[in-house]
Design a protein around this motif. Structure first.
Motif, short mmCIF file in Angstrom:
data_model
loop_
_atom_site.label_atom_id
_atom_site.label_comp_id
_atom_site.label_asym_id
_atom_site.label_seq_id
_atom_site.Cartn_x
_atom_site.Cartn_y
_atom_site.Cartn_z
N LEU A 184 1.09 -1.13 -0.10
CA LEU A 184 0.11 0.03 -0.08
C LEU A 184 0.69 1.13 -0.15
O LEU A 184 0.48 2.26 -0.84
CB LEU A 184 -0.91 0.06 1.18
CG LEU A 184 -2.06 -0.94 1.15
CD1 LEU A 184 -2.79 -1.18 2.49
CD2 LEU A 184 -3.20 -0.52 0.22
N GLU A 185 2.13 1.10 0.68
CA GLU A 185 2.89 2.51 0.81
C GLU A 185 3.52 2.64 -0.55
O GLU A 185 3.58 3.68 -0.97
CB GLU A 185 3.73 2.31 1.81
CG GLU A 185 3.36 2.31 3.27
CD GLU A 185 4.47 2.20 4.44
OE1 GLU A 185 4.14 2.57 5.47
OE2 GLU A 185 5.46 1.30 4.23
N ASP A 186 3.80 1.58 -1.11
CA ASP A 186 4.50 1.88 -2.56
C ASP A 186 3.58 2.44 -3.59
O ASP A 186 3.94 3.10 -4.31
CB ASP A 186 5.07 0.36 -3.02
CG ASP A 186 6.37 0.20 -2.31
OD1 ASP A 186 6.98 0.85 -1.56
OD2 ASP A 186 6.77 -1.23 -2.48
N HIS A 187 2.41 1.85 -3.50
CA HIS A 187 1.35 2.21 -4.47
C HIS A 187 0.94 3.75 -4.34
O HIS A 187 0.84 4.58 -5.29
CB HIS A 187 0.14 1.31 -4.25
CG HIS A 187 -0.86 1.64 -5.36
ND1 HIS A 187 -0.51 1.13 -6.74
CD2 HIS A 187 -2.23 2.15 -5.66
CE1 HIS A 187 -1.52 1.45 -7.42
NE2 HIS A 187 -2.53 1.92 -7.06
N LEU A 188 0.99 4.17 -2.77
CA LEU A 188 0.54 5.59 -2.50
C LEU A 188 1.68 6.49 -2.86
O LEU A 188 1.17 7.66 -3.37
CB LEU A 188 0.44 5.85 -1.11
CG LEU A 188 0.03 6.91 -0.39
CD1 LEU A 188 -1.33 7.50 -1.08
CD2 LEU A 188 0.04 6.99 0.97
N ALA A 189 2.94 5.92 -2.90
CA ALA A 189 3.92 6.80 -3.22
C ALA A 189 4.15 7.12 -4.73
O ALA A 189 4.47 8.10 -5.45
CB ALA A 189 5.53 5.85 -3.02
N VAL A 190 3.60 6.03 -5.70
CA VAL A 190 3.35 6.06 -7.07
C VAL A 190 2.05 7.05 -7.57
O VAL A 190 2.62 8.01 -8.43
CB VAL A 190 2.77 4.81 -7.70
CG1 VAL A 190 2.72 4.73 -9.22
CG2 VAL A 190 4.18 3.63 -7.58
N ILE A 191 1.08 7.26 -6.68
CA ILE A 191 0.11 8.13 -6.78
C ILE A 191 0.66 9.46 -6.69
O ILE A 191 0.35 10.31 -7.20
CB ILE A 191 -0.96 7.61 -6.00
CG1 ILE A 191 -1.74 6.48 -6.41
CG2 ILE A 191 -2.00 8.88 -6.07
CD1 ILE A 191 -2.82 5.97 -5.46
N LEU A 192 1.44 9.81 -5.54
CA LEU A 192 1.96 10.82 -5.10
C LEU A 192 3.07 11.36 -5.91
O LEU A 192 3.54 12.68 -6.15
CB LEU A 192 2.35 11.06 -3.67
CG LEU A 192 1.19 10.72 -2.71
CD1 LEU A 192 1.79 10.59 -1.20
CD2 LEU A 192 0.15 11.68 -2.69
N GLY A 193 3.56 10.56 -6.90
CA GLY A 193 4.60 10.90 -7.78
C GLY A 193 6.09 10.70 -7.26
O GLY A 193 7.10 10.95 -7.86
#
Length: 246
Positions: free
Chosen positions: A12-21
């Motif tokens: 989840l943290e990795d996916h959130l980092a992708v979304i935030l750029g």
């Protein structure tokens, strides 16, 4: 989630980092995003702006959902499965199984287990995954070693536990090891059999091979496991023992 709380949190943290750029999208996701963003000559600027606003709204919604999930993950109690693993390893050692293989599907879960074992027990662990072999130096850091080095160290008794992903399910044969723990269970029974085949093979030195399967109670994983057990039992009653046939 079915593997470990740590694997869920990291994903989840990795996916959130992708979304935030903060991280790049995988190539396949980039291609899909580019395709969505392409504007043909026939499209009006208003349509392009509307599509951009819609995408932005979906990203905001997805970010909120992931942040909610992460907040829930952080409220979870200590992971009960790793505590059960420690009990199982103690029980196996007391029963004469000095060395144990522990399988998981995810490197995040493998890293979590080895950190927990290093902190809460005196067991010597080595690892094998898609990253290669790994051994722990006296200062606590993990060092990459070759596949053959991992096999040699485990065979020579220089480790009590071999933590590995399914990258080790082929080609690593340990007839001297009599116990295996499935920390999580692939839904494909053939993959489970491939894991077990690392120790359940000609030349096995123990009279009885111990296989322990761990899964969280009252989850879809336990339902799948029970269903598989029933089907395998039915198969064996009608056709014969599963392992020799496979």
């Amino acid at each position: 989630l079915a593997s470990s709380f740590a694997a869920l949190k990291n994903t989840l943290e990795d996916h959130l980092a992708v979304i935030l750029g903060a991280k790049d999208l995988p190539a396949s996701a980039k291609a899909e995003e580019d395709a969505v963003g392409d504007v043909t000559a026939e499209e009006e600027p208003d349509a392009e702006e509307a599509a951009a606003r819609e995408r932005e709204g979906l990203v905001v919604q997805e970010r909120a959902e992931i942040e909610t999930l992460l907040a829930n993950v952080r409220k979870l109690p200590p992971d009960s499965k790793v505590e059960e693993l420690k009990k199982v390893l103690t029980e196996l050692r007391a029963g004469g199984y000095a060395q144990v293989m522990v399988f998981t599907q995810y490197t995040d879960t493998m890293d979590f287990i080895r950190a927990e074992l290093a902190r809460g027990s005196d067991l010597r662990a080595i690892c094998f995954s898609g990253r290669g072999g790994e051994v722990r130096d006296p200062d606590g850091t993990w060092r990459i070693v070759s596949r053959d080095d991992v096999k040699r160290r485990f065979r020579e008794g220089k480790a009590d536990v071999l933590l590995c992903t399914d990258a080790a399910a082929e080609g690593l044969n340990f007839q001297f090891c009599g116990a295996l723990v499935n920390y999580d269970l692939p839904w494909n029974p053939m993959r489970v059999e491939q894991r077990i085949g690392r120790i359940d093979r000609l030349g096995q030195q123990h009279a009885t091979v111990r296989i322990v399967n761990l899964h969280y109670r009252d989850t879809v994983e336990s339902d799948v496991y029970v269903s598989l057990r029933k089907r395998i039992n039915l198969f064996e009653q009608v056709v014969g023992r599963l392992q020799p046939i496979l």
